[in-house]
Design an enzyme around this catalytic site. Structure first.
Site, PDB file in Angstrom:
ATOM      1  N   CYS A 133    -139.241 -13.614 -68.716  1.00 14.51           N
ATOM      2  CA  CYS A 133    -138.023 -14.270 -69.214  1.00 14.51           C
ATOM      3  C   CYS A 133    -136.923 -14.117 -68.160  1.00 14.51           C
ATOM      4  O   CYS A 133    -136.411 -13.014 -67.952  1.00 14.51           O
ATOM      5  CB  CYS A 133    -137.610 -13.631 -70.543  1.00 14.51           C
ATOM      6  SG  CYS A 133    -136.007 -14.201 -71.128  1.00 14.51           S
ATOM      7  N   CYS A 136    -133.477 -13.092 -69.466  1.00 17.00           N
ATOM      8  CA  CYS A 136    -133.417 -11.689 -69.899  1.00 17.00           C
ATOM      9  C   CYS A 136    -133.352 -10.746 -68.693  1.00 17.00           C
ATOM     10  O   CYS A 136    -132.578  -9.801 -68.675  1.00 17.00           O
ATOM     11  CB  CYS A 136    -134.661 -11.312 -70.705  1.00 17.00           C
ATOM     12  SG  CYS A 136    -135.025 -12.416 -72.065  1.00 17.00           S
ATOM     13  N   ASP A 137    -134.178 -10.992 -67.691  1.00 15.51           N
ATOM     14  CA  ASP A 137    -134.416  -9.976 -66.658  1.00 15.51           C
ATOM     15  C   ASP A 137    -133.956 -10.357 -65.258  1.00 15.51           C
ATOM     16  O   ASP A 137    -134.030  -9.536 -64.341  1.00 15.51           O
ATOM     17  CB  ASP A 137    -135.921  -9.645 -66.603  1.00 15.51           C
ATOM     18  CG  ASP A 137    -136.421  -9.099 -67.927  1.00 15.51           C
ATOM     19  OD1 ASP A 137    -135.609  -8.534 -68.663  1.00 15.51           O
ATOM     20  OD2 ASP A 137    -137.614  -9.256 -68.219  1.00 15.51           O
TER      21      ASP A 137
END
Ligand SMILES: Cc1cc2nc3c(=O)[nH]c(=O)nc-3n(C[C@H](O)[C@H](O)[C@H](O)COP(=O)(O)OP(=O)(O)OC[C@H]3O[C@@H](n4cnc5c(N)ncnc54)[C@H](O)[C@@H]3O)c2cc1C
Length: 537
Positions: A133, A136-137
């Site tokens: 993701c 997200c990261d």
């Protein structure tokens, strides 16, 4: 029969929500069961431009409206995972982590989930350099090299997104071309921060606590290359290799293809009467939001005939509660601490006032503050939040090494729940649900899970490391908080990693959510049951 519904819908993505709108509007009693985030896969997409009638909007905004439409018509929602289905009896039984539901008809709309590629080290380094993701990261790879594995639309979009953070992005495309429209491929190829390598795969990643090397292979020439990052550095591998249908629980229950997709007829009916499938989970030529919504509508209207016949045959007519069950306090809008203005819109205040007003016990928020600007944001946030209900109050609490934090108290005692940072972005909703679980009555939970939670006797401190842009984090946060709210032996401390880089270093975390129990770090979205499995109860 309180748990009897005309229809139970498995999955709250676009397909499930559309089906709920149609069935609820037709005055049937319908329950949508969603294990994660209402809205489904599309909620991670910031800009949807091909949904007819909507020029441009985030997937989250579009599906939030769908959810509101369904609620307006009287649909009910349950936050739980479907773990089994018994479709043999005339009245079907759907087993979930929140108990058993019964229904005349079932619509299966569990969508799909990211597929792992299977290169050596992929599973081992998940969360320590291998990610799925970008939103997200991505920020954890600021200034580092990043590889994107995949040649589809998601890979192309995420490669462009990752250039915001990475020193350089290299796309590894297995085939001789990307499987995206030419215009998008040209946009990627023209980006000087992206190198596209066709006919190339990743065979292996290796490292210590983080990634230190990769083996890359040219499938045309067979040439193998060792990638090693500059001395002392790590790097990232983001995998976007498509999606697999979420049908593990449906094996042996309905007919699936060898790839796991549900087989239906043209009316979206499975081989079983009263059981339909809709959306990405079924065999179909185009998996998009518009076709998922169309599927939901078709499945719902087809199912109506079966429901009417069942009502007639059994003499049972499920009753929609006079006041439809209060909707789970889910993502109507997202609070953003970075807007500089207020945190809460008038609509959010009204909804929160209703939710907190229904709590059985007042909740006190004790803030540990320091002299960082983020502490001023915490104070602003708390001032606005407690204004929505007299069931909430806030005070300045004891100083702490891990400030700023909001520590949740109830009945004059610390509950063990704390949030370190400002709970905005995707964590606003999980924070609210945490308070609701502390103040009671809280989210429903099945007896077996409650019994497992009660079994935790040893003091258990859990940290959850998150980022506010992470779409997978709230599930793990909510699960851990739910357990802590129900068991005084458990604490749930949530940390926004942006403000606590030391923790990231200490636990070598390159992906969120990361759940830390003792010295062990566990990555990924986790339902309550999965957290309990890790805790060994
Ligand atoms: C990165 C990306 C970008 C995209 N961009 C676009 C775009 O621009 N335009 C477009 O039209 N489409 C786009 N799509 C495709 C679109 O998101 C999907 O076609 C659509 O979401 C499918 O809807 P669905 O309801 O079938 O499934 P999903 O959206 O996958 O929803 C299924 C839901 O079921 C839940 N669930 C699964 N198993 C269970 C269980 N056992 N118990 C309870 N709940 C369960 C899941 O948590 C999920 O929320 C994109 C997809 C991705 C991944």
């Amino acid at each position: 029969m309180d748990n009897l519904y005309d229809a139970v819908i498995v999955g709250g993505g676009p397909a499930g929500l559309s089906a709920a709108i149609y069935l609820a509007r037709a005055r049937y009693r319908v329950l949508v069961i969603e294990k994660d985030k209402i809205g489904g896969q599309i909620t991670i997409t910031a800009d949807v431009v091909n949904y007819p009638g909507v020029a441009s909007a985030s997937g989250e905004a579009i599906t939030a409206i769908m959810r509101e439409q369904a609620i307006t018509f009287g649909a009910e929602f349950c936050s739980a995972e479907v773990t089994g289905l018994d479709l043999d009896a005339q009245i079907r039984t759907v087993t979930t982590t929140a108990g058993q539901m019964r229904a005349f008809g079932v619509i299966l709309a569990p969508g799909a989930q990211p597929r792992m590629v299977g290169f050596k080290g992929e599973a081992e380094f998940k969360g320590h350099g291998v990610a799925y993701c970008a939103t997200c990261d991505g920020e954890f790879f600021t200034g580092l090299d990043v590889f994107v594995v995949g040649g589809g639309l998601a890979a192309a979009e995420e490669a462009i997104f990752l250039t915001k953070y990475a020193r350089h992005v290299t796309m590894l495309v297995r085939r001789g071309e990307m499987s995206v429209p030419r215009s998008i491929a040209e946009k990627v190829e023209a980006n000087t921060n992206i190198t596209v390598r066709y006919n190339t795969v990743i065979d292996e990643v290796h490292g210590d606590s983080v990634l230190r090397g990769a083996v890359i292979r040219d499938t045309a020439s067979g040439a193998v290359e060792q990638y090693v990052p500059p001395a002392g550095e790590s790097f990232g591998v983001f995998v976007f290799a498509g999606y697999a249908p979420a049908t593990e629980v449906l094996k042996g229950v309905v007919e699936l293809t060898s790839d796991g997709y549900i087989v239906t007829d043209d009316h979206l009916k499975t081989a079983r009467d009263g059981v339909y499938a809709a959306g990405d989970v079924r065999v179909k030529p185009l998996r998009q939001m518009v076709t998922a919504c169309a599927d939901g509508a078709i499945a719902a209207t087809e199912l109506e005939r079966h429901i009417a016949a069942m009502q007639h045959e059994t003499g049972l007519v499920p009753v929609v509660p006079a006041q439809a069950r209060p909707a789970p306090p889910a993502e109507p809008e997202t609070a953003s601490p970075s807007t500089g203005g207020g945190f809460l819109t008038p609509d959010m205040k009204a909804q929160l006032g209703q939710l907190f007003g229904g709590m059985t016990r007042p909740v006190e928020l004790r803030a540990s503050l320091d002299d960082r600007p983020i502490s001023a944001e915490v104070q602003g946030f708390l001032g606005e939040l407690v204004g929505v209900s007299d069931k909430l109050s806030w005070v300045v609490g004891e100083p702490s090494d891990l400030a700023p934090s909001i520590n949740v108290w109830c009945d004059g005692k610390a509950t063990g729940l704390s949030f370190h940072g400002v709970p905005g972005g995707h964590e606003f909703n999980s924070f609210v649900i945490g308070l609701y679980n502390v103040g009671g009555p809280g989210q429903p939970i099945d007896d077996a899970t409650a019994a497992r939670i009660a079994k935790i006797e040893a003091p258990t401190d859990i940290k959850v490391l998150i980022s506010l842009s992470c779409t997978m984090c709230p599930t793990t946060v909510m699960s851990v908080q739910h357990i802590a709210a129900m068991n005084q032996n458990v604490t749930a401390a949530v940390f926004d990693m942006n403000h606590f880089p030391d923790l990231r270093e200490r636990y070598n975390v390159m992906s969120v959510p990361a759940m830390v129990v003792g010295d062990d770090v566990h990555f990924g979205k986790m339902a309550v049951g999965e957290v309990l499995d890790i805790l060994g109860v």
